[in-house]
Every structure is written in structure tokens, then in C-alpha cells.
Design an enzyme around this catalytic site. Structure first.
Site, PDB file in Angstrom:
ATOM      1  N   ASN A  10      37.864  44.121  42.756  1.00 40.43           N
ATOM      2  CA  ASN A  10      39.052  44.946  42.975  1.00 40.43           C
ATOM      3  C   ASN A  10      40.030  44.685  41.824  1.00 40.43           C
ATOM      4  O   ASN A  10      40.657  43.629  41.762  1.00 40.43           O
ATOM      5  CB  ASN A  10      39.680  44.565  44.322  1.00 40.43           C
ATOM      6  CG  ASN A  10      40.955  45.326  44.596  1.00 40.43           C
ATOM      7  OD1 ASN A  10      41.308  46.259  43.876  1.00 40.43           O
ATOM      8  ND2 ASN A  10      41.663  44.922  45.645  1.00 40.43           N
ATOM      9  N   LYS A  12      42.766  46.061  41.325  1.00 37.30           N
ATOM     10  CA  LYS A  12      44.157  46.282  41.757  1.00 37.30           C
ATOM     11  C   LYS A  12      44.875  47.151  40.712  1.00 37.30           C
ATOM     12  O   LYS A  12      44.229  47.958  40.064  1.00 37.30           O
ATOM     13  CB  LYS A  12      44.874  44.958  42.033  1.00 37.30           C
ATOM     14  CG  LYS A  12      44.034  44.062  42.956  1.00 37.30           C
ATOM     15  CD  LYS A  12      44.763  42.897  43.518  1.00 37.30           C
ATOM     16  CE  LYS A  12      43.830  42.119  44.453  1.00 37.30           C
ATOM     17  NZ  LYS A  12      44.462  41.023  45.130  1.00 37.30           N
ATOM     18  N   HIS A  94      43.447  46.971  52.540  1.00 34.73           N
ATOM     19  CA  HIS A  94      43.772  45.745  51.794  1.00 34.73           C
ATOM     20  C   HIS A  94      45.145  45.230  52.228  1.00 34.73           C
ATOM     21  O   HIS A  94      46.055  46.017  52.493  1.00 34.73           O
ATOM     22  CB  HIS A  94      43.746  46.028  50.287  1.00 34.73           C
ATOM     23  CG  HIS A  94      43.772  44.768  49.496  1.00 34.73           C
ATOM     24  ND1 HIS A  94      44.923  44.059  49.291  1.00 34.73           N
ATOM     25  CD2 HIS A  94      42.771  44.060  48.908  1.00 34.73           C
ATOM     26  CE1 HIS A  94      44.639  42.962  48.601  1.00 34.73           C
ATOM     27  NE2 HIS A  94      43.335  42.940  48.353  1.00 34.73           N
ATOM     28  N   GLU A  96      47.512  44.076  50.628  1.00 36.29           N
ATOM     29  CA  GLU A  96      48.645  44.539  49.804  1.00 36.29           C
ATOM     30  C   GLU A  96      49.130  45.896  50.290  1.00 36.29           C
ATOM     31  O   GLU A  96      50.321  46.221  50.173  1.00 36.29           O
ATOM     32  CB  GLU A  96      48.238  44.551  48.321  1.00 36.29           C
ATOM     33  CG  GLU A  96      48.193  43.128  47.774  1.00 36.29           C
ATOM     34  CD  GLU A  96      47.139  42.867  46.728  1.00 36.29           C
ATOM     35  OE1 GLU A  96      46.633  43.823  46.122  1.00 36.29           O
ATOM     36  OE2 GLU A  96      46.810  41.681  46.524  1.00 36.29           O
ATOM     37  N   GLU A 166      39.750  38.652  54.198  1.00 31.24           N
ATOM     38  CA  GLU A 166      40.600  38.133  53.120  1.00 31.24           C
ATOM     39  C   GLU A 166      41.855  37.519  53.722  1.00 31.24           C
ATOM     40  O   GLU A 166      42.814  38.237  54.036  1.00 31.24           O
ATOM     41  CB  GLU A 166      41.017  39.283  52.196  1.00 31.24           C
ATOM     42  CG  GLU A 166      39.871  40.009  51.553  1.00 31.24           C
ATOM     43  CD  GLU A 166      40.311  40.689  50.264  1.00 31.24           C
ATOM     44  OE1 GLU A 166      39.714  40.383  49.240  1.00 31.24           O
ATOM     45  OE2 GLU A 166      41.255  41.480  50.279  1.00 31.24           O
ATOM     46  N   GLY A 172      45.165  35.685  45.481  1.00 25.92           N
ATOM     47  CA  GLY A 172      45.939  35.526  44.239  1.00 25.92           C
ATOM     48  C   GLY A 172      46.720  34.232  44.170  1.00 25.92           C
ATOM     49  O   GLY A 172      47.590  34.072  43.311  1.00 25.92           O
ATOM     50  N   SER A 212      40.983  34.352  46.059  1.00 25.87           N
ATOM     51  CA  SER A 212      40.834  33.312  45.037  1.00 25.87           C
ATOM     52  C   SER A 212      39.375  32.898  44.792  1.00 25.87           C
ATOM     53  O   SER A 212      39.107  31.723  44.511  1.00 25.87           O
ATOM     54  CB  SER A 212      41.712  32.096  45.364  1.00 25.87           C
ATOM     55  OG  SER A 212      43.073  32.469  45.312  1.00 25.87           O
TER      56      SER A 212
END
Ligand code: G3H
Length: 249
Positions: A10, A12, A94, A96, A166, A172, A212
Site C-alpha cells: 500500500n 498510501k 484502512h 487511515e 492491522e 507506521g 510496520s
């Protein structure tokens, strides 16, 4: 049949035409484990470029899709438009988008249904925040997120879903879940598939881990019986992504 290992990248909101071209060319030239399914997900504006450049063995995923057919929805992309551009995957749910864009479980479930009904397979992301983990709510949260999708999808449609677990606190941050933490949640998700969907879905649906993942930690995570691959963010932009794809050889 054993579940095929799956590694998604991904990107992003990262990259420009040149860097994305370099990443794709590097993947095309690399020796990738043939038994692993690889799907990369560039920003929407580079989907067509990526599809054109990538080896046909490499799948391409949109990072989002809308739940309605073509129409007056400024800024959105439809399932039909993805298919027209030969994009056969979408990342949906996701964290985010859940957290920053305030997407609800129900909206995410509707988008998942629209994608699958239109012929686009889905990397369906779920996961808990640090606060939820510390309150021992991890399984409750992922079950709630899965139940919303279960309301929209038939048992057969789950065959077109890859579930990406996730944990938000691992995305991240460099704080990867331990192999035990990942396996524990993946096993709970697999149990949920058996109890809420079907024995077939429990056997077949792939559950991948994201948060990560790096070339250093992927091999140990890949040894876990319910870890069927990875959804990789930051490291998918680097040459080391090849080592993650090859985590099992
Ligand atoms: O979709 C990918 C995940 O958000 C993981 O991102 O590998 O940069 O932690 P990360």
C-alpha cells in the site's frame, strides 16, 4: 488446498510518476516467489500507469472505491471505472480512512459489497487502536468491523475478500505486533469466519497482517499458521519489499 500467500503493497499518498515507475520496474525485474500473490496499491492518479507498467502477474489495487454506480459524486471513483482501467482489487476500510476520513463500519461494508458485486476483490482492513487494545477490546473491535461486512456479503462473496488485520498502533510506528499477538488475533478471526460465515470461508479466506512489516520481521511472522501474508505500507516503497514478498523462500 492451502491458502496462497498474499503480499500487498500500500503506497498510501506517496510517490510521483517517476518513483512509482522505478518501484514497478524494480518489481518486474526481481525474482519473486511464484507461489505468492502480489498486489500493489498506488495512489488513484497512478493506477492506470501502474497497471500498464506492472508485469501481468502483479495485481493492482485502488486504495478506495465508492459504493454507488457512476453519477454525481465529485472526487469519487466507481467500481466500473476500476474495472475499465483493469484494476481488479481495492483496499477498503484502512484505518487511515476510518480514523482521518471518518468512514463508518457500515459505509465500508457497503463499499466492499459494491466492489465484489462489480468484480473487484477486496483487501478488507480491520484493527484496533492502542486504547482499545489496552482495554482488552481487540477481539470485540475486529468482530464488530467484520460483522458489519457480514451483514452485506453472502458466504460465497467472502471468497473474494482478503482480510487485513492491522493494529492501528503498529501502523507506521515501527512497533510491529509480536508473532504471538498477530497469530492470536488471526486465529480469532478465522474462528469468527467458521462461526459466522461458513466452514469453507474459515478454510479459504486469507488473513494477512499489516503494521510496520519489514524485511527484518516478516520471516518470523510468516511462520504463524494463520498469517497468510502481509499488507505493507512504508516498506513497499523500498527495494526491501522484494524480501517481504519472498518471506517464505
Ligand atoms: O496498509 C498498510 C499499513 O497501514 C501498514 O503500514 O507498513 O507503514 O506500518 P506500515
Amino acid at each position: 488446498m492451502p491458502r496462497q500467500f498474499f503480499v500487498g503493497g500500500n503506497f498510501k499518498m506517496n510517490g510521483v510518476a517517476q518513483s512509482i515507475t522505478d518501484i514497478v520496474k524494480n518489481l518486474n525485474a526481481a525474482k519473486l516467489d511464484n507461489s505468492t500473490e502480489v498486489v500493489i496499491s498506488p495512489p488513484a492518479i497512478y493506477l492506470a500507469l501502474t497497471r500498464e507498467l506492472a508485469d501481468p502477474k502483479i495485481g493492482v489495487a485502488a486504495q478506495n472505491v465508492y459504493d454507488k454506480p457512476n453519477g454525481a459524486f465529485t472526487g469519487e471513483i466507481s467500481v466500473e471505472q476500476l474495472r475499465d482501467t483493469k484494476i481488479n482489487w481495492a483496499v477498503i476500510g484502512h484505518s487511515e480512512r476510518r480514523v482521518i476520513l471518518k468512514e463508518t463500519d457500515e459505509f465500508i461494508a457497503r463499499k466492499t459489497k459494491a466492489a465484489i458485486e462489480g468484480g473487484v476483490s477486496v483487501i478488507f482492513c480491520i484493527g484496533e487502536t492502542l486504547e482499545e487494545r489496552e482495554a482488552n477490546k481487540t477481539i470485540e473491535v475486529v468482530t464488530r468491523q467484520l460483522n458489519a461486512a457480514a451483514k452485506e456479503l453472502s458466504a460465497e462473496q467472502w471468497e473474494k475478500v482478503v482480510i487485513a488485520y492491522e493494529p492501528v498502533w503498529a501502523i507506521g510506528t515501527g512497533k510491529v505486533a509480536t508473532t504471538e499477538q498477530a497469530q492470536e488475533v488471526h486465529a480469532a478471526i478465522r474462528k469468527w469466519l467458521g462461526e459466522s460465515i461458513s466452514a469453507q470461508a474459515q478454510e479459504d479466506v486469507r488473513i494477512i497482517y499489516g503494521g510496520s512489516v519489514s524485511e527484518k520481521n516478516c520471516r518470523e511472522l510468516a511462520t504463524q499458521p494463520d498469517v497468510d501474508g502481509f499488507l505493507v505500507g512504508g516498506a513497499s516503497l523500498k527495494p526491501a519489499f522484494v524480501d517481504i514478498i519472498n518471506a517464505r523462500i
